[in-house]
Design an enzyme around this catalytic site. Structure first.
Site, PDB file in Angstrom:
ATOM      1  N   ASP A 110      67.359  82.803  21.709  1.00  0.00           N
ATOM      2  CA  ASP A 110      68.181  82.550  22.902  1.00  0.00           C
ATOM      3  C   ASP A 110      68.830  83.866  23.339  1.00  0.00           C
ATOM      4  O   ASP A 110      69.820  84.305  22.769  1.00  0.00           O
ATOM      5  CB  ASP A 110      69.253  81.504  22.580  1.00  0.00           C
ATOM      6  CG  ASP A 110      70.090  81.117  23.790  1.00  0.00           C
ATOM      7  OD1 ASP A 110      69.911  81.722  24.868  1.00  0.00           O
ATOM      8  OD2 ASP A 110      70.936  80.209  23.641  1.00  0.00           O
TER       9      ASP A 110
ATOM     10  N   HIS B  98      66.689  79.598  25.113  1.00  0.00           N
ATOM     11  CA  HIS B  98      67.929  78.842  25.332  1.00  0.00           C
ATOM     12  C   HIS B  98      67.686  77.336  25.354  1.00  0.00           C
ATOM     13  O   HIS B  98      68.520  76.552  24.885  1.00  0.00           O
ATOM     14  CB  HIS B  98      68.571  79.291  26.647  1.00  0.00           C
ATOM     15  CG  HIS B  98      69.888  78.638  26.935  1.00  0.00           C
ATOM     16  ND1 HIS B  98      70.962  78.746  26.075  1.00  0.00           N
ATOM     17  CD2 HIS B  98      70.306  77.874  27.979  1.00  0.00           C
ATOM     18  CE1 HIS B  98      71.997  78.071  26.581  1.00  0.00           C
ATOM     19  NE2 HIS B  98      71.618  77.531  27.721  1.00  0.00           N
TER      20      HIS B  98
ATOM     21  N   SER C 199      75.133  74.734  25.835  1.00  0.00           N
ATOM     22  CA  SER C 199      75.189  75.633  26.985  1.00  0.00           C
ATOM     23  C   SER C 199      76.531  75.465  27.712  1.00  0.00           C
ATOM     24  O   SER C 199      77.586  75.571  27.097  1.00  0.00           O
ATOM     25  CB  SER C 199      73.993  75.361  27.907  1.00  0.00           C
ATOM     26  OG  SER C 199      73.867  76.334  28.905  1.00  0.00           O
TER      27      SER C 199
END
Length: 383
Positions: free
Chosen positions: A322, A355, A157
């Site tokens: 995601d 995610h 991320s």
């Protein structure tokens, strides 16, 4: 608390702090006269310092990535699934360094720290920090630890964005870059989500223009809303459906605004946990750092040009469900890296967790991740 520490855990760890007196000029043109970074290390640095791995954390992460601080801890560090003896990032081979980012709220200098000029908490006066600023501060930490080149820089991320920036800013200081569930810049939709979260915090009556600590209050309502919104974007519709569906908490409708569906209860629980553990001003800073990240902007929006000096080998991983940082965004990075004739391994992992999949114990994901880490040679090893 754990009844006993698992054999594949790094065990009990103690955070370390390092103060830097050297001023740091930030991208926003403000100069920090000095600052402190808190970090944890796992494993041992080998003789030629060739086995060091830097872990870059995501928005709400920190330096405590693995192991336990005490036997009273209910849970280990946030990436304990991947870091430890014999695990994906094997601490029998690697010396792992995990700093809390500058501007954080877990021990590194940030909005809750005392401003030496005023003698009161920085609060909203803490300057804006960027991914580039974090990378520079991490490079200084590496210097202090005697690490001149990372065997690998790894992040998911926002941590993946830092990894990409490392490869651009200090191409000679890392041999491998592992970018997981990340993007070369945020989409307009992602920026919009971040702005809604910031407005929830900034319009809370207890925010006091960011000086809530001096008023002995917290903007709890705003921070709770921001966390609930963010958490929804970290999950997938499929995972939420499988976990909660339309299950009622009490088995029937109450026709009121209380908690009726299990998913409502879950979101409120996550929000309650977040309040008191994370600083609101820090949340604002971290989301702005996300928004600002765009290494291609200085190269006419040409990501390939932005990566022209990069020399590391790359592993890029994405997850099918995601939608916050979709596989399309990972493929953008892969194409730009290949444009520069770099060695790139890419995998799109089928997973329904959204995610947050990068934090989870998904065997196929960890096997791919671990296989790449085993290819990284350190010390006198041969490939």
């Amino acid at each position: 608390m754990p009844e006993q520490i698992p054999q594949d855990s790094i065990g009990l760890v103690t955070p370390q702090t390092l103060h830097f007196d050297q001023p740091l000029e930030l991208e926003c043109s403000t100069v920090l006269p000095g600052y402190t970074l808190i970090y944890e290390t796992y494993g041992s640095l080998n003789e030629d310092a060739s086995n060091a791995v830097l872990i870059c954390h995501a928005l709400s992460g920190n330096h405590h990535a693995a192991g336990y601080h005490s036997m009273e801890d209910k849970k280990p560090g946030w990436w304990d699934t991947a870091i430890g003896p014999g695990k994906t990032i094997d601490t029998n081979r690697f010396f792992v360094v995990v700093p809390n980012n500058l501007g954080g709220c877990n021990g590194s200098t940030g909005p809750t720290s005392t401003n030496p000029e005023s003698g009161r908490p920085y609060g909203p006066d803490f300057p804006f920090v960027t991914v580039q600023d974090w990378v520079v501060s991490q490079a200084r930490l590496a210097d202090a630890l005697g690490i001149h080149q990372w065997a690998a820089v790894v992040g998911g991320s926002l941590g993946g964005m830092q990894t990409l920036q490392w490869s651009i800013t200090y191409p000679e200081r890392l041999r491998h870059a592992l970018i997981i569930a990340a993007a070369p810049k945020l989409t307009a939709q992602n920026i919009a989500f971040n702005e809604v979260a910031r407005q929830a915090i900034r319009t809370d009556p207890e925010f006091h223009e960011g000086r809530y600590i001096e008023h002995n209050v917290l903007p709890e309502r705003g921070l709770r809303l921001a966390r609930m919104l963010g958490h929804i974007t970290y999950l997938s519709d499929e995972s939420m459906g499988a976990k909660f569906g339309r299950e009622l908490r009490e088995g029937h409708l109450n026709y009121d605004y209380g908690v009726e569906f299990q998913v409502e209860s879950y979101l409120r629980y996550q929000a309650d946990r977040f309040v008191g553990q994370f600083d609101a001003n820090t949340y604002l800073l971290m989301t702005k750092a996300l928004d600002y990240f765009d290494p291609a902007a200085a190269h006419g929006d040409n990501l390939s040009a932005a990566l022209s000096r990069v020399s590391a080998q790359f592993c890029v991983l994405s997850f099918t469900s995601d939608w916050r940082f979709s596989p399309n965004r990972s493929r953008e990075m892969v194409r730009a890296l290949l444009d520069n004739d770099l060695k790139v391994s890419y995998a799109e992992i089928t997973a329904n967790q959204g995610h947050d999949a990068f934090l989870m114990k998904i065997p196929h994901y960890l096997n791919l991740f671990g296989s790449y880490m085993k290819r990284i040679t350190v010390g006198g090893e041969t490939s």
